[in-house]
Design a protein around this motif. Sequence first.
Motif, PDB file in Angstrom:
ATOM      1  N   UNK A 114       0.856  -1.197   0.000  1.00 38.57           N
ATOM      2  CA  UNK A 114       0.000   0.000   0.000  1.00 38.57           C
ATOM      3  C   UNK A 114       0.887   1.240   0.000  1.00 38.57           C
ATOM      4  N   UNK A 115       1.321   1.707  -1.192  1.00 38.49           N
ATOM      5  CA  UNK A 115       2.277   2.812  -1.271  1.00 38.49           C
ATOM      6  C   UNK A 115       1.704   4.178  -0.938  1.00 38.49           C
ATOM      7  N   UNK A 116       0.390   4.258  -0.776  1.00 41.23           N
ATOM      8  CA  UNK A 116      -0.239   5.532  -0.444  1.00 41.23           C
ATOM      9  C   UNK A 116      -1.258   5.324   0.659  1.00 41.23           C
ATOM     10  N   UNK A 117      -1.532   6.380   1.395  1.00 34.82           N
ATOM     11  CA  UNK A 117      -2.575   6.338   2.416  1.00 34.82           C
ATOM     12  C   UNK A 117      -3.853   6.914   1.815  1.00 34.82           C
ATOM     13  N   UNK A 118      -4.879   6.085   1.704  1.00 34.23           N
ATOM     14  CA  UNK A 118      -6.171   6.532   1.190  1.00 34.23           C
ATOM     15  C   UNK A 118      -6.995   7.025   2.366  1.00 34.23           C
ATOM     16  N   UNK A 119      -7.531   8.242   2.252  1.00 32.69           N
ATOM     17  CA  UNK A 119      -8.223   8.830   3.394  1.00 32.69           C
ATOM     18  C   UNK A 119      -9.497   8.069   3.731  1.00 32.69           C
ATOM     19  N   UNK A 120      -9.772   8.031   5.007  1.00 27.80           N
ATOM     20  CA  UNK A 120     -10.986   7.447   5.558  1.00 27.80           C
ATOM     21  C   UNK A 120     -11.129   8.057   6.943  1.00 27.80           C
ATOM     22  N   UNK A 121     -12.275   7.916   7.578  1.00 24.17           N
ATOM     23  CA  UNK A 121     -12.388   8.429   8.945  1.00 24.17           C
ATOM     24  C   UNK A 121     -11.315   7.876   9.866  1.00 24.17           C
ATOM     25  N   UNK A 122     -10.988   6.590   9.733  1.00 23.56           N
ATOM     26  CA  UNK A 122      -9.969   5.990  10.591  1.00 23.56           C
ATOM     27  C   UNK A 122      -8.577   6.548  10.294  1.00 23.56           C
ATOM     28  N   UNK A 123      -8.267   6.710   9.008  1.00 27.93           N
ATOM     29  CA  UNK A 123      -6.946   7.233   8.630  1.00 27.93           C
ATOM     30  C   UNK A 123      -6.794   8.685   9.080  1.00 27.93           C
ATOM     31  N   UNK A 124      -7.811   9.489   8.878  1.00 24.39           N
ATOM     32  CA  UNK A 124      -7.722  10.899   9.260  1.00 24.39           C
ATOM     33  C   UNK A 124      -7.727  11.085  10.778  1.00 24.39           C
ATOM     34  N   UNK A 125      -8.224  10.106  11.506  1.00 27.53           N
ATOM     35  CA  UNK A 125      -8.217  10.180  12.966  1.00 27.53           C
ATOM     36  C   UNK A 125      -6.816  10.007  13.538  1.00 27.53           C
ATOM     37  N   UNK A 126      -5.853   9.605  12.702  1.00 22.32           N
ATOM     38  CA  UNK A 126      -4.483   9.405  13.189  1.00 22.32           C
ATOM     39  C   UNK A 126      -3.745  10.721  13.409  1.00 22.32           C
ATOM     40  N   UNK A 127      -4.242  11.826  12.869  1.00 25.45           N
ATOM     41  CA  UNK A 127      -3.602  13.137  13.069  1.00 25.45           C
ATOM     42  C   UNK A 127      -4.068  13.726  14.386  1.00 25.45           C
ATOM     43  N   UNK A 128      -3.141  14.330  15.123  1.00 22.51           N
ATOM     44  CA  UNK A 128      -3.515  14.942  16.395  1.00 22.51           C
ATOM     45  C   UNK A 128      -3.427  16.460  16.308  1.00 22.51           C
ATOM     46  N   UNK A 129      -3.688  17.125  17.407  1.00 25.49           N
ATOM     47  CA  UNK A 129      -3.704  18.588  17.423  1.00 25.49           C
ATOM     48  C   UNK A 129      -2.343  19.178  17.062  1.00 25.49           C
ATOM     49  N   UNK A 130      -1.278  18.520  17.474  1.00 24.01           N
ATOM     50  CA  UNK A 130       0.069  19.002  17.141  1.00 24.01           C
ATOM     51  C   UNK A 130       0.298  18.945  15.629  1.00 24.01           C
ATOM     52  N   UNK A 131      -0.143  17.868  15.011  1.00 22.23           N
ATOM     53  CA  UNK A 131      -0.033  17.741  13.552  1.00 22.23           C
ATOM     54  C   UNK A 131      -0.823  18.842  12.854  1.00 22.23           C
ATOM     55  N   UNK A 132      -2.034  19.081  13.342  1.00 20.40           N
ATOM     56  CA  UNK A 132      -2.891  20.093  12.724  1.00 20.40           C
ATOM     57  C   UNK A 132      -2.273  21.480  12.840  1.00 20.40           C
ATOM     58  N   UNK A 133      -1.694  21.790  13.990  1.00 17.01           N
ATOM     59  CA  UNK A 133      -1.059  23.095  14.182  1.00 17.01           C
ATOM     60  C   UNK A 133       0.149  23.248  13.265  1.00 17.01           C
ATOM     61  N   UNK A 134       0.932  22.178  13.123  1.00 12.53           N
ATOM     62  CA  UNK A 134       2.115  22.219  12.267  1.00 12.53           C
ATOM     63  C   UNK A 134       1.733  22.502  10.820  1.00 12.53           C
ATOM     64  N   UNK A 135       0.741  21.781  10.307  1.00 14.86           N
ATOM     65  CA  UNK A 135       0.334  21.939   8.908  1.00 14.86           C
ATOM     66  C   UNK A 135      -0.351  23.283   8.690  1.00 14.86           C
ATOM     67  N   UNK A 136      -1.154  23.714   9.645  1.00 19.06           N
ATOM     68  CA  UNK A 136      -1.813  25.020   9.531  1.00 19.06           C
ATOM     69  C   UNK A 136      -0.780  26.132   9.446  1.00 19.06           C
ATOM     70  N   UNK A 137       0.237  26.090  10.309  1.00 17.03           N
ATOM     71  CA  UNK A 137       1.292  27.106  10.284  1.00 17.03           C
ATOM     72  C   UNK A 137       2.101  27.031   8.992  1.00 17.03           C
ATOM     73  N   UNK A 138       2.367  25.819   8.533  1.00 15.80           N
ATOM     74  CA  UNK A 138       3.159  25.650   7.307  1.00 15.80           C
ATOM     75  C   UNK A 138       2.433  26.226   6.099  1.00 15.80           C
ATOM     76  N   UNK A 139       1.146  25.976   6.001  1.00 17.95           N
ATOM     77  CA  UNK A 139       0.385  26.502   4.869  1.00 17.95           C
ATOM     78  C   UNK A 139       0.235  28.018   4.951  1.00 17.95           C
ATOM     79  N   UNK A 140       0.080  28.535   6.162  1.00 10.44           N
ATOM     80  CA  UNK A 140       0.003  29.985   6.314  1.00 10.44           C
ATOM     81  C   UNK A 140       1.299  30.642   5.841  1.00 10.44           C
ATOM     82  N   UNK A 141       2.430  30.033   6.176  1.00 12.21           N
ATOM     83  CA  UNK A 141       3.719  30.563   5.723  1.00 12.21           C
ATOM     84  C   UNK A 141       3.854  30.454   4.210  1.00 12.21           C
ATOM     85  N   UNK A 142       3.389  29.352   3.638  1.00 14.44           N
ATOM     86  CA  UNK A 142       3.443  29.202   2.179  1.00 14.44           C
ATOM     87  C   UNK A 142       2.644  30.301   1.492  1.00 14.44           C
TER      88      UNK A 142
END
Length: 313
Positions: free
Chosen positions: A111-139
């Motif tokens: 399985x070379x890619x992660x296909x989104x699903x409720x279970x797969x997306x539940x693996x991200x935590x608040x720290x991950x969300x903050x990191x990506x939110x800040x990264x996109x804001x900087x972009x």
Amino acid sequence: MSSTLAEQVDKYREQKIERLDAVLRNLPGGDNLVWDGLAAADLPLRYALAHHMFEAVSQLAQRGDAQALQAYLVLRSDQTPLKPIATTAGPVLLAHPERNAMTDDRAIAEAPVAVVSPAVCATADDKDRALVTDALETAVRSGFGATVSRNSRVIVLIAERRPTDTTIRSWTTNALPATVHLDYFAEHFYVSRDLIHEAAHTELNDLFATFDLAFPGDAKFYAPWLETKRPVFGFLHGTWAFSHVALYCQWLSTAEAPIEVRALAGAMHIKYAEHMHASRKHFDEAIKLVSVPELAEVITQCRDLVLDSHSTQ
């Protein structure tokens, strides 16, 4: 990218979604569900999710899991179970699966890619969300808002790395456009760089596909960033993506960021700018094979900005 090119790419994406939807409508219950929620209003999200849905439904159909297939089709109408996050670049689906799933050779082969699903997306935590939110804001602040907002809708974090690590993985695929799998850093400025890089790949993939461009298989050009010759497709992709990285790093080298971040950005800007200078003759030949003048001009203009940003004299 000009509004004309953007409109043509959007038309291509709408047509691609319709082709995928036509297949899904033939499934039991598939004709009763229409796009709604965030995906109905956001073409890049709908485009990314349509491909994830096609991949997931194909896997479920092969396993004969009709109940799970029906549940997955509901995500067309309601993306809430996927926990989308609001960013300055638009809605994003985020996942952070178990490290071995994306780093173990056997697991990747299956399985070379992660296909989104409720279970797969539940693996991200608040720290991950903050990191990506800040990264996109900087972009967005760095001037690459259009790049990430049109081409970054699913982000899969793999493993945390240090900026000095020699092996850092990130990739996109035509099978799951607007989706990036990437190693990440605690410092969001580096994540911004890699999101821009991968968004640029998705963008150029769709530009080539929009105009149904094909290139001669025997033509190869030296790519300094890989220290090897590459086919036209790969050479132009490298030029386009690393030009984006060079320009982002130029911006970052003088931005409000930690001194070590600015120093590394400055060094990377020079590195990739010198690569563009070194490949000038090869680029001048390769770009002639892009038969759409407006697209050839856009690629050239991006590369030329990098040449102008650093003199090798």
